[in-house]
Design a protein around this motif. Sequence first.
Motif, PDB file in Angstrom:
ATOM      1  N   ALA A 118      50.016  21.950  68.552  1.00 30.71           N
ATOM      2  CA  ALA A 118      49.103  21.236  68.435  1.00 30.71           C
ATOM      3  C   ALA A 118      49.159  19.761  69.140  1.00 30.71           C
ATOM      4  N   LEU A 119      50.592  19.248  69.037  1.00 27.28           N
ATOM      5  CA  LEU A 119      51.030  18.217  69.991  1.00 27.28           C
ATOM      6  C   LEU A 119      51.039  18.669  71.573  1.00 27.28           C
ATOM      7  N   ALA A 120      51.324  19.680  71.935  1.00 27.27           N
ATOM      8  CA  ALA A 120      50.905  20.204  73.358  1.00 27.27           C
ATOM      9  C   ALA A 120      49.582  20.367  73.777  1.00 27.27           C
ATOM     10  N   LEU A 121      48.823  21.013  72.970  1.00 25.94           N
ATOM     11  CA  LEU A 121      47.605  21.255  73.189  1.00 25.94           C
ATOM     12  C   LEU A 121      46.766  19.866  73.483  1.00 25.94           C
ATOM     13  N   THR A 122      47.173  18.785  72.843  1.00 25.58           N
ATOM     14  CA  THR A 122      46.615  17.613  72.732  1.00 25.58           C
ATOM     15  C   THR A 122      47.108  16.540  73.939  1.00 25.58           C
ATOM     16  N   TRP A 123      48.578  16.234  74.005  1.00 22.05           N
ATOM     17  CA  TRP A 123      49.154  15.555  75.226  1.00 22.05           C
ATOM     18  C   TRP A 123      49.279  16.118  76.429  1.00 22.05           C
ATOM     19  N   LEU A 124      49.061  17.249  76.634  1.00 23.13           N
ATOM     20  CA  LEU A 124      49.375  18.108  77.905  1.00 23.13           C
ATOM     21  C   LEU A 124      48.144  18.333  78.692  1.00 23.13           C
ATOM     22  N   ASN A 125      46.864  17.822  77.925  1.00 21.47           N
ATOM     23  CA  ASN A 125      45.609  17.917  78.386  1.00 21.47           C
ATOM     24  C   ASN A 125      45.148  16.893  79.043  1.00 21.47           C
TER      25      ASN A 125
END
Length: 204
Positions: A118-125
């Motif tokens: 969830a963090l990656a899908l948010t902050w790497l977008n």
Amino acid sequence: MLPDVLAALSGLGLGLSLIVAIGGQNAFVLRQGLAREHVGTVVLVCAASDVALIAAGVAGAGALVQGRPALLDGVRLAGAAFLTVYGLLAARRALRHDTLAPRGGAVPASLAATATTALALTWLNPHVYLDTVVLLGSIAQSHPGRQWWFAAGAALGSIAWFTALGYGARLLRPLFSRPRAWQVLDVAIAVVMLALAASLVAAV
């Protein structure tokens, strides 16, 4: 008081218009909601991340983001790599019939793995920075003296959306009682993730 409320409603409307569009983050929240796996954690991570980014934008971080194109390019490439891997995993689930439909022996993902995704899908977008930090932050300045009312409305929209998507997904459970429906969902997720990855690479 009325101008404050109008500023908050403006933020709410714009925030929802930006966040409701289908994307990797929404697809993940929907899938977790359907599977009933760590829904509260996923909703909390996504909503809290949005609130932090909105606050940063209203506080003036938008200028920093706009002034660092190399930073955005780095985020684009990292996001493209992550989305490609996630998309391929979804495609593999669909091809192998490895669904989350109720069956014996199914092992859910760990809480840590789910939160990390969830963090990656948010902050790497990179789009999240352009939408929340730059766009929302800039438009908030058109409400002088009421920027934080605007931010509160946008934050409320994000919290409401992720809560509704995560916990409302269970209403679709009857449809997803069949493995075939999960296959279709995973194919759709794979297409969305890979298309987003391609668009990020093309933008570099």
